[in-house]
Write a protein that holds these residues in place. Sequence first.
Motif, mmCIF file in Angstrom:
data_model
loop_
_atom_site.group_PDB
_atom_site.id
_atom_site.type_symbol
_atom_site.label_atom_id
_atom_site.label_comp_id
_atom_site.label_asym_id
_atom_site.label_seq_id
_atom_site.Cartn_x
_atom_site.Cartn_y
_atom_site.Cartn_z
ATOM 1 N N ARG A 80 16.472 5.426 -26.691
ATOM 2 C CA ARG A 80 17.323 6.359 -27.426
ATOM 3 C C ARG A 80 16.804 7.790 -27.306
ATOM 4 N N GLY A 81 17.696 8.699 -26.907
ATOM 5 C CA GLY A 81 17.312 10.089 -26.709
ATOM 6 C C GLY A 81 17.775 10.974 -27.837
ATOM 7 N N LEU A 82 17.590 10.528 -29.069
ATOM 8 C CA LEU A 82 18.059 11.273 -30.236
ATOM 9 C C LEU A 82 16.880 11.906 -30.978
ATOM 10 N N TYR A 83 17.178 12.940 -31.756
ATOM 11 C CA TYR A 83 16.166 13.555 -32.615
ATOM 12 C C TYR A 83 16.131 12.782 -33.926
ATOM 13 N N PRO A 84 15.056 12.055 -34.192
ATOM 14 C CA PRO A 84 15.066 11.113 -35.327
ATOM 15 C C PRO A 84 15.224 11.762 -36.689
ATOM 16 N N ALA A 120 31.102 6.977 -40.756
ATOM 17 C CA ALA A 120 31.487 7.975 -41.761
ATOM 18 C C ALA A 120 30.557 7.977 -42.974
ATOM 19 N N GLU A 121 30.120 6.808 -43.415
ATOM 20 C CA GLU A 121 29.270 6.739 -44.604
ATOM 21 C C GLU A 121 27.827 7.142 -44.318
ATOM 22 N N ARG A 122 27.484 7.298 -43.034
ATOM 23 C CA ARG A 122 26.108 7.639 -42.673
ATOM 24 C C ARG A 122 26.012 9.010 -42.018
ATOM 25 N N ARG A 123 27.076 9.804 -42.080
ATOM 26 C CA ARG A 123 27.103 11.086 -41.368
ATOM 27 C C ARG A 123 26.005 12.036 -41.832
ATOM 28 N N GLY A 124 25.578 11.934 -43.098
ATOM 29 C CA GLY A 124 24.560 12.834 -43.618
ATOM 30 C C GLY A 124 23.152 12.277 -43.571
ATOM 31 N N ASP A 125 22.972 11.103 -42.970
ATOM 32 C CA ASP A 125 21.651 10.475 -42.907
ATOM 33 C C ASP A 125 20.877 10.936 -41.674
ATOM 34 N N GLN A 126 19.568 10.970 -41.812
ATOM 35 C CA GLN A 126 18.734 11.176 -40.638
ATOM 36 C C GLN A 126 18.845 9.959 -39.725
ATOM 37 N N VAL A 127 18.803 10.198 -38.424
ATOM 38 C CA VAL A 127 18.943 9.105 -37.467
ATOM 39 C C VAL A 127 17.860 8.046 -37.672
ATOM 40 N N GLN A 128 16.647 8.463 -37.976
ATOM 41 C CA GLN A 128 15.550 7.511 -38.133
ATOM 42 C C GLN A 128 15.751 6.558 -39.314
ATOM 43 N N ARG A 129 16.647 6.901 -40.229
ATOM 44 C CA ARG A 129 16.908 6.037 -41.378
ATOM 45 C C ARG A 129 18.050 5.047 -41.125
ATOM 46 N N LEU A 130 18.635 5.109 -39.952
ATOM 47 C CA LEU A 130 19.727 4.197 -39.619
ATOM 48 C C LEU A 130 19.180 2.899 -39.044
ATOM 49 N N SER A 131 19.974 1.844 -39.137
ATOM 50 C CA SER A 131 19.649 0.598 -38.460
ATOM 51 C C SER A 131 19.707 0.831 -36.950
ATOM 52 N N LEU A 132 19.105 -0.083 -36.194
ATOM 53 C CA LEU A 132 19.125 0.059 -34.739
ATOM 54 C C LEU A 132 20.558 0.045 -34.201
ATOM 55 N N GLN A 135 22.072 3.410 -34.909
ATOM 56 C CA GLN A 135 21.503 4.382 -33.980
ATOM 57 C C GLN A 135 22.171 4.270 -32.606
ATOM 58 N N GLN A 136 22.482 3.046 -32.220
ATOM 59 C CA GLN A 136 23.160 2.836 -30.946
ATOM 60 C C GLN A 136 24.565 3.443 -30.976
ATOM 61 N N ARG A 137 25.237 3.351 -32.106
ATOM 62 C CA ARG A 137 26.560 3.970 -32.243
ATOM 63 C C ARG A 137 26.452 5.496 -32.142
ATOM 64 N N VAL A 138 25.433 6.061 -32.778
ATOM 65 C CA VAL A 138 25.246 7.513 -32.688
ATOM 66 C C VAL A 138 24.957 7.915 -31.243
ATOM 67 N N GLN A 139 24.167 7.091 -30.540
ATOM 68 C CA GLN A 139 23.853 7.391 -29.139
ATOM 69 C C GLN A 139 25.121 7.405 -28.297
ATOM 70 N N LEU A 140 26.033 6.470 -28.562
ATOM 71 C CA LEU A 140 27.299 6.465 -27.831
ATOM 72 C C LEU A 140 28.131 7.693 -28.188
ATOM 73 N N ALA A 141 28.163 8.041 -29.480
ATOM 74 C CA ALA A 141 28.881 9.240 -29.895
ATOM 75 C C ALA A 141 28.323 10.473 -29.181
ATOM 76 N N ALA A 142 26.999 10.517 -29.013
ATOM 77 C CA ALA A 142 26.374 11.641 -28.316
ATOM 78 C C ALA A 142 26.827 11.712 -26.861
ATOM 79 N N ALA A 143 27.046 10.558 -26.251
ATOM 80 C CA ALA A 143 27.517 10.535 -24.866
ATOM 81 C C ALA A 143 28.980 10.970 -24.751
ATOM 82 N N LEU A 144 29.746 10.781 -25.828
ATOM 83 C CA LEU A 144 31.188 11.025 -25.786
ATOM 84 C C LEU A 144 31.605 12.367 -26.389
ATOM 85 N N VAL A 145 30.722 13.008 -27.131
ATOM 86 C CA VAL A 145 31.117 14.120 -27.987
ATOM 87 C C VAL A 145 31.649 15.330 -27.218
#
Length: 317
Positions: A80-84, A120-132, A135-145
């Motif tokens: 994962r290439g995200l900022y935690p 939507a319910e996790r939009r304000g959470d730090q990535v490191q506090r998300l489940s794996l 985090q994978q969903r956020v990574q896909l969103a990052a690829a598509l944004v």
Amino acid sequence: MLVLSDISMYFGSLRALDCLSLSLNSGEIVGFVGANGAGKSTTMRIVMGVLTPNAGKITWKSVPIDAAMRRNIGYMPEERGLYPRMKVTEQLVYLARLRGLSAPASRASAEGWIERLGLAERRGDQVQRLSLGNQQRVQLAAALVADPELLILDEPFSGLDPVAVDVMSEVLLERATAGVPTLFSSHQLDVVERLCDRVAIIREGRLIADGTVPELQATATPRWRVVVQQAPGTAPIHSLADLPGFRVLADPAIGSDAAGNLVITAAGADEQQLLVLAQQLGTVRELGPVRRPLTEIFRKALTAPASANEPQKENRC
């Protein structure tokens, strides 16, 4: 169209890729499968410019790919290439801005993908506090944004629950309908089989199979499966001796299903011949081709002797 031509990559004496050629057409989803260490991630990193091959070339729309063109690729690395410590929304906005979108467009795209991918319910959470999985969903969103023209996804389904797999599959199909080609690697062969237009199998840095799922499933002689509901009181069928008419077909296999119906598989060029013979035994409930599962094809390709898969050395690039 993305075209990789005769790509070779060496790490010292280790041959990571050897004359690999692969292409993606507009709107095509291609599954890239192989054992661990086969060269899948290396290939994707070369496309993204993270690694420079020792030989070969890559073109996008018939032009040698460069850094400017890579800005239009949505890349999802296996690691994962995200900022935690960044929050989900601000991270996606930031990445969209890096790709050239305006502030309003970045915000709108980030919010859109957050809703689409169930974050939507996790939009304000730090990535490191998300489940794996999230985090994978956020990574896909990052690829598509940034609305990419091409998707390169390394193990995008890893760690996802079945609902998330379905959501991600729907997204990739939607992008394909919009003309966006996708190359993704995965060990979940059932997903690959269901989702992909084409499958490429890599072994020890060489492409050993490339085709549609039906093409890879094809056998030299077609095989057919017929399910017959026999009439009450009919003598059971146990062996080839009970089916004299089936001697015109190759190696029939005889069994039954959970409902007690007679199940016969046989090889032959004409399934209508099988249908006529089966109708003599009772009511035909099913008739269709027998297709090898992709898992079987994959295992056979990776366990066959190298000479059965690879061209002779003098035919290499």
